[in-house]
Enzyme design. Structure first.
Site, PDB file in Angstrom:
ATOM      1  N   HIS A  41      -2.154  11.022  -0.057  1.00 48.13           N
ATOM      2  CA  HIS A  41      -3.461  11.019  -0.718  1.00 48.13           C
ATOM      3  C   HIS A  41      -4.387   9.967  -0.128  1.00 48.13           C
ATOM      4  CE1 HIS A  41      -2.840   7.291  -3.053  1.00 48.13           C
ATOM      5  NE2 HIS A  41      -1.595   7.726  -3.269  1.00 48.13           N
TER       6      HIS A  41
ATOM      7  N   CYS B 208       3.750   6.259  -2.175  1.00 52.68           N
ATOM      8  CA  CYS B 208       2.939   7.340  -1.614  1.00 52.68           C
ATOM      9  C   CYS B 208       2.551   7.024  -0.180  1.00 52.68           C
ATOM     10  CB  CYS B 208       1.683   7.537  -2.462  1.00 52.68           C
ATOM     11  SG  CYS B 208       2.017   8.185  -4.108  1.00 52.68           S
TER      12      CYS B 208
END
Length: 384
Positions: free
Chosen positions: A314, A332
């Site tokens: 992301h 992430c």
């Protein structure tokens, strides 16, 4: 005539009359009338007349020997006729649809034998009543285009006891030869994956003939399932944690390398763990929470989830200084806003994401973990 002669005449006449009466009254009687011959036509049924607990997918057939059907019909409890086909020679009729659970079916009609005599078509049978009917779903769904690591997943509303019976009802057809196998990941989920990634642009057809299948303990399949979908181009995401780069390969060629920040290397709770994952979902905006590390309702854009443990690729523009230099995320893969959008636009659900060089590896427990198992581990989970 003298009296003596007259008496002799009457005596002779009386003897004659007595003889006639004896013959007519005491002799053998006339032959009895013959009984009419039984009709030669013989009607039989499959399942047999008065059968009970019939599986609704079993063959249903009426047959006549030494004759032909004039008419034949099978009706359900509501009097509705069951669809079927009479053979061209008129000697058999077979249902062309599956029956219902817990129903009584009645035969009617007539047949004419080779002797010209008619016989009725009559009889009844009942189908089994399940303790419960279990709903199942299949993914990918019709017309989907997915990545080369996408598994086929069949999930059930209740645990399945007779896994072998269910697995035998599942079939996968591919437009090109693909080696693959089913594996039970839980009592309520069975997945099929290829041994290696799918060949690009493969067309896949899935058939799950589950109606009428016994799942054990009185449970039966609620309905058959089918799906037809396509494998897209061959895109692989490669994340070598130590390089601080996220590489995208498409059809065997590198098409992008994005400056990235992976999970903090010295905190196992923040590692981006080793393993092969798939893109599970895509959201233009994702709201993220991690109570352990004290953040709530963090809004990030162009988010592609690749693990239910909580990992995404992301945008994190706020972490721009670390991109390509330092791994400091909470697990992430952080990219710049522009790079995250560029990658997001190319991603398909089912694209493989290969993470290497991390200090820890992902245990095979978070859905979807199909590619965290070796091929031997995978095939060991088959029920047949």
């Amino acid at each position: 005539m003298s009296g003596s002669k007259l008496r002799l005449l009457w005596t002779a006449l009386a003897g004659t009359i007595a003889a006639v009466l004896l013959i007519s009254g005491c002799g053998s009687s006339a032959p009895e009338a013959q009984k009419p011959a039984e009709p030669v036509a013989e009607v039989s049924f499959e399942p047999g007349a008065d059968a009970g607990d019939v599986n609704p997918t079993a063959p249903v057939k009426a047959t006549v020997e030494k004759g032909k059907f004039d008419s034949v019909q099978l009706t359900n409890d509501d009097g509705k006729a069951v669809e079927g086909q009479l053979a061209p020679d008129g000697k058999s009729w077979q249902a062309s649809v599956a029956l219902g659970y817990g129903k009584t079916y009645t035969w009617s009609g007539q047949a004419t034998g080779q002797d010209g005599k008619q016989v009725p078509v009559e009889g009844k049978f009942t189908t089994l009543q399940p303790k419960a009917t279990v709903r199942a779903t299949v993914n990918p769904t019709d017309d989907a285009e997915v990545g080369i690591a996408m598994p086929i997943s069949v999930k059930f509303d209740k645990p399945v006891q007779d896994k072998a019976a269910v697995q035998k009802a599942l079939n996968v057809q591919t437009s090109v030869p693909v080696e693959g196998a089913w594996a039970w990941l839980s009592d309520q989920q069975v997945d099929w994956r290829p041994k290696d990634y799918w060949p690009a642009h493969t067309h896949v057809s899935v058939s799950a003939k589950l109606y009428g299948v016994s799942y054990g303990d009185g449970d039966y399949g609620m309905a058959d399932l089918t799906s037809e979908f396509n494998i897209g181009r061959a895109q692989i995401v490669k994340g070598a944690v130590g390089t601080h780069q996220l590489v995208v390969e498409r059809d065997g060629k590198q098409v992008a390398s994005y400056a990235a920040s992976y999970g903090e290397e010295y905190d196992p709770g923040r590692n981006t763990p080793n393993g092969t994952y798939i893109i599970m979902e895509k959201n233009p905006v994702e709201i993220m929470d991690n109570p352990r590390y004290g953040y709530h309702d963090v809004r990030k854009t162009w988010a592609a989830r690749f693990s239910n443990h909580g990992e995404f690729i992301h945008e994190n523009q706020e972490n721009a200084a670390a991109l390509g230099k330092v791994n400091n995320s909470h697990g992430c893969i952080n990219l710049s806003a522009a790079d995250a959008k560029s990658y997001y636009d190319t991603a398909l659900i089912g694209d493989p994401v290969e993470i290497t060089g991390s200090a820890s590896s992902m245990p095979p427990q978070f859905d979807v973990y199909d590619w965290l198992l070796s091929w031997d581990q995978w095939t060991a989970k088959s029920a047949v």
